[in-house]
Design a protein around this motif. Structure first.
Motif, PDB file in Angstrom:
ATOM      1  N   SER A   1       0.777  -1.218   0.082  1.00 29.73           N
ATOM      2  CA  SER A   1      -0.025   0.048  -0.228  1.00 29.73           C
ATOM      3  C   SER A   1       0.780   1.346  -0.031  1.00 29.73           C
ATOM      4  O   SER A   1       0.362   2.432  -0.719  1.00 29.73           O
ATOM      5  CB  SER A   1      -0.967  -0.082   1.183  1.00 29.73           C
ATOM      6  N   MET A   2       2.032   0.937   0.667  1.00 31.66           N
ATOM      7  CA  MET A   2       2.992   2.339   0.714  1.00 31.66           C
ATOM      8  C   MET A   2       3.826   2.224  -0.638  1.00 31.66           C
ATOM      9  O   MET A   2       4.011   3.399  -1.118  1.00 31.66           O
ATOM     10  CB  MET A   2       3.814   2.467   1.995  1.00 31.66           C
ATOM     11  N   ALA A   3       4.223   1.280  -0.989  1.00 35.28           N
ATOM     12  CA  ALA A   3       5.049   1.098  -2.319  1.00 35.28           C
ATOM     13  C   ALA A   3       4.144   1.724  -3.383  1.00 35.28           C
ATOM     14  O   ALA A   3       4.701   2.324  -4.449  1.00 35.28           O
ATOM     15  CB  ALA A   3       5.439  -0.441  -2.566  1.00 35.28           C
ATOM     16  N   PHE A   4       2.867   1.614  -3.435  1.00 38.51           N
ATOM     17  CA  PHE A   4       1.900   2.208  -4.605  1.00 38.51           C
ATOM     18  C   PHE A   4       2.193   3.644  -4.832  1.00 38.51           C
ATOM     19  O   PHE A   4       2.243   4.276  -5.715  1.00 38.51           O
ATOM     20  CB  PHE A   4       0.355   2.102  -4.150  1.00 38.51           C
ATOM     21  N   VAL A   5       2.526   4.401  -3.464  1.00 37.14           N
ATOM     22  CA  VAL A   5       2.777   5.726  -3.421  1.00 37.14           C
ATOM     23  C   VAL A   5       3.892   6.509  -4.499  1.00 37.14           C
ATOM     24  O   VAL A   5       3.971   7.181  -5.318  1.00 37.14           O
ATOM     25  CB  VAL A   5       2.805   6.303  -2.207  1.00 37.14           C
ATOM     26  N   CYS A   6       4.875   5.420  -4.630  1.00 35.99           N
ATOM     27  CA  CYS A   6       6.224   5.520  -5.182  1.00 35.99           C
ATOM     28  C   CYS A   6       6.446   5.106  -6.489  1.00 35.99           C
ATOM     29  O   CYS A   6       7.318   5.251  -7.445  1.00 35.99           O
ATOM     30  CB  CYS A   6       7.407   6.000  -4.321  1.00 35.99           C
ATOM     31  N   MET A   7       5.593   3.632  -6.626  1.00 35.32           N
ATOM     32  CA  MET A   7       6.089   2.932  -7.792  1.00 35.32           C
ATOM     33  C   MET A   7       5.199   3.195  -9.020  1.00 35.32           C
ATOM     34  O   MET A   7       5.304   2.773 -10.118  1.00 35.32           O
ATOM     35  CB  MET A   7       5.659   1.431  -7.320  1.00 35.32           C
ATOM     36  N   LEU A   8       3.865   3.712  -8.834  1.00 31.12           N
ATOM     37  CA  LEU A   8       2.814   3.928  -9.801  1.00 31.12           C
ATOM     38  C   LEU A   8       2.990   5.321 -10.202  1.00 31.12           C
ATOM     39  O   LEU A   8       3.128   6.308  -9.456  1.00 31.12           O
ATOM     40  CB  LEU A   8       1.366   3.698  -9.141  1.00 31.12           C
ATOM     41  N   LYS A   9       2.388   5.433 -11.609  1.00 31.82           N
ATOM     42  CA  LYS A   9       2.598   6.851 -12.412  1.00 31.82           C
ATOM     43  C   LYS A   9       1.208   7.315 -11.672  1.00 31.82           C
ATOM     44  O   LYS A   9       0.098   6.663 -11.809  1.00 31.82           O
ATOM     45  CB  LYS A   9       2.254   6.628 -13.763  1.00 31.82           C
ATOM     46  N   THR A  10       1.285   8.536 -11.435  1.00 36.46           N
ATOM     47  CA  THR A  10       0.158   9.286 -10.976  1.00 36.46           C
ATOM     48  C   THR A  10      -0.845   9.812 -12.143  1.00 36.46           C
ATOM     49  O   THR A  10      -0.515  10.047 -13.209  1.00 36.46           O
ATOM     50  CB  THR A  10       0.337  10.943 -10.498  1.00 36.46           C
ATOM     51  N   PRO A  11      -2.273   9.253 -11.870  1.00 32.56           N
ATOM     52  CA  PRO A  11      -3.173   9.349 -13.105  1.00 32.56           C
ATOM     53  C   PRO A  11      -3.523  10.769 -12.975  1.00 32.56           C
ATOM     54  O   PRO A  11      -3.423  11.566 -12.381  1.00 32.56           O
ATOM     55  CB  PRO A  11      -4.237   8.450 -12.444  1.00 32.56           C
TER      56      PRO A  11
END
Length: 490
Positions: free
Chosen positions: A37-47
């Motif tokens: 859940s925290m890794a999502f913050v920095c691994m995913l491109k911001t929509p």
């Protein structure tokens, strides 16, 4: 011997060393639960949000206006997954987790909790270490890893409850279980706060280091568990005769069970009280452990490092209060101020109803009131900790010999809240606005109150007839000596 020396000896006893080991195991497993859940913050491109989405509400405009002041870094990320795949990834852990709780309790009660505990943590750590390399190949590999991590993690809580059913004296049960579960909550603090730091400064593009660090630590400690954990007092090679005598006199529990009364167990109102109580507790706890970082990012627009610290506020309150609330419940029972049943109802009802009230209040605060929100989240963590005198120990009240199985059933029921809450939250917050998150918090509050009512109606505090069908006699040490009889002669 002075009172101080006696206390030191008590907290260095074999049962407390087991408690410390279970607390650390809980902590590490929890970091493996919240890491994605925290890794999502920095691994995913911001929509990209459309103008219509950004201006969806007055409160969201206010949040957008604050974004430049509260966000110092924007993570472009290297991976792009659909919202549907993301929500299934967050829920995937619980898809697997709910499958193996009952199996873990059965294996622990029948064969002992040591191997179940160590094997669960060992398997979860290996799967976590595989995340960075496989996630870069396909998001579906990530989904499979999350499901498998949930499968191997499911037995741990039941195994620990089974161990305490055989190691926890009634007058210390609330404190021991509260302390161990505090380790689980401390895992949320460690996982969320350190993950936020690793996003900024870690190796392997930041997010990769989250999985390597927590997976590696868990792998090392899983080996330690096989050495320090023992299934029951009679099987411990270095336990003192004094402690063994005390435990055998106070704990009415068979070391192993031969036959499980499945029908009576599943149909028991006392078991369903635990099912409903744990479901409402789990919905609240899991929602914030898994989804709170996204709430902070979408509705409050806080920067990543602050996100981890704010998301940890409820967990900080819980890690402080869980052992204290459990000890408080033990004190009230030992002084006979209230019956055990009254204590369980009082603690559980206060925990759920007060938590529901705070959740509603938090949802109506503006996104520029982050300090007030953080303080209320911290207070909600303290309040929800009163469950350590309620539902979290009730399985040992009604069926100490089957504590692992009863908790396994309840935790299976409760773990459905993880997948349901993740999917429901994603469905209710398509734009991430404050109004949408208010609905999520209100739903959580309603579930808290409903669970408290059902628990109060059905709860029991005495050992159930089906739970003593095999009797509770003495246990035989592996050497063949009846250690229970020998202990009574000391």
């Amino acid at each position: 011997m002075s009172k101080f020396t006696e206390e030191i000896k008590r907290y260095y006893s074999c049962r407390w060393r087991l408690c410390y080991a279970c607390g650390v195991a809980f902590l590490l497993l929890q970091t493996l639960r919240v890491d994605l859940s925290m890794a999502f913050v920095c691994m995913l491109k911001t929509p990209n949000r459309t103008t219509e989405e950004v201006n969806n509400s007055t409160n969201d405009q206010l949040c957008s206006g604050l974004q430049n002041h509260s966000t110092n870094q924007t993570f472009e990320g290297e991976i792009e997954w659909s919202d549907t795949l993301q929500s299934n990834m967050l829920a995937g852990y619980f898809y697997g987790y709910m499958v193996t709780n009952i199996l873990g309790g059965f294996l622990a009660d029948k064969y002992g909790g040591k191997r179940v505990l160590g094997g669960s943590l060992l398997s979860a750590s290996i799967l976590t270490i595989l995340h960075p390399s496989l996630s870069r190949i396909s998001g579906y590999f990530t989904l499979i890893l999350r499901i498998l991590t949930g499968v191997v993690s499911g037995p741990m809580s039941s195994a620990i409850q089974s161990l305490f059913g055989r190691w926890g004296p009634p007058q210390e049960k609330g404190l021991l279980i509260g302390f161990a579960f505090a380790g689980q909550i401390l895992g949320s603090i460690v996982g969320l706060s350190i993950s936020g730091f690793l996003c900024d400064y870690g190796f392997d593009n930041g997010w990769g280091s989250i999985f390597y660090v927590f997976g590696g630590l868990s792998l090392v400690f899983s080996c330690v568990c096989f050495y320090v954990v023992h299934d029951n007092p009679n099987g411990h090679p270095t336990i003192s005769e004094e402690e063994l005598s005390y435990l055998n006199k106070s704990i009415k529990c068979r070391n192993v069970v031969k036959k499980v009364p499945w029908k009576q167990l599943v149909l028991s109102p006392a078991v369903w009280a635990i099912n409903f109580g744990l479901f409402s507790y789990a919905w609240t706890s899991i929602s914030f452990q898994v989804l709170l970082p996204l709430y902070m990012k979408e509705a409050l627009n806080v920067k990543t490092t602050s996100n981890g610290l704010m998301s940890s506020a409820p967990a900080i309150g819980q890690v402080i209060a869980l052992p204290l609330c459990g000890r408080f419940a033990d004190f009230i029972r030992s002084k006979k101020y209230l019956s055990t049943r009254a204590v369980r109802i009082l603690f559980q009802t206060f925990s759920m109803v007060a938590s529901a009230s705070l959740l509603v209040v938090i949802g109506f605060l503006r996104c520029d009131q982050t300090v007030v929100i953080t303080l209320l989240l911290f207070l909600s963590g303290i309040i929800i900790s009163f469950t350590s005198g309620g539902v979290l120990v009730n399985n040992s009240d009604i069926a100490p010999s089957y504590a692992g199985i009863v908790f396994g059933i309840a935790n299976t029921f409760a773990s459905t809240s993880g997948s349901i809450s993740s999917l429901t939250t994603k469905a209710l917050t398509p734009n991430g606005t404050l109004e949408e998150w208010q609905i999520v918090l209100a739903l959580c509050a309603a579930i808290c109150v409903s669970g408290a009512i059902l628990f109060a109606i059905l709860v029991k505090a005495e050992i159930q007839d089906w739970a003593i069908s095999e009797g509770s006699g003495s246990s035989v040490h592996p050497s063949g000596t009846n250690r229970n009889v020998a202990a009574k002669l000391v």
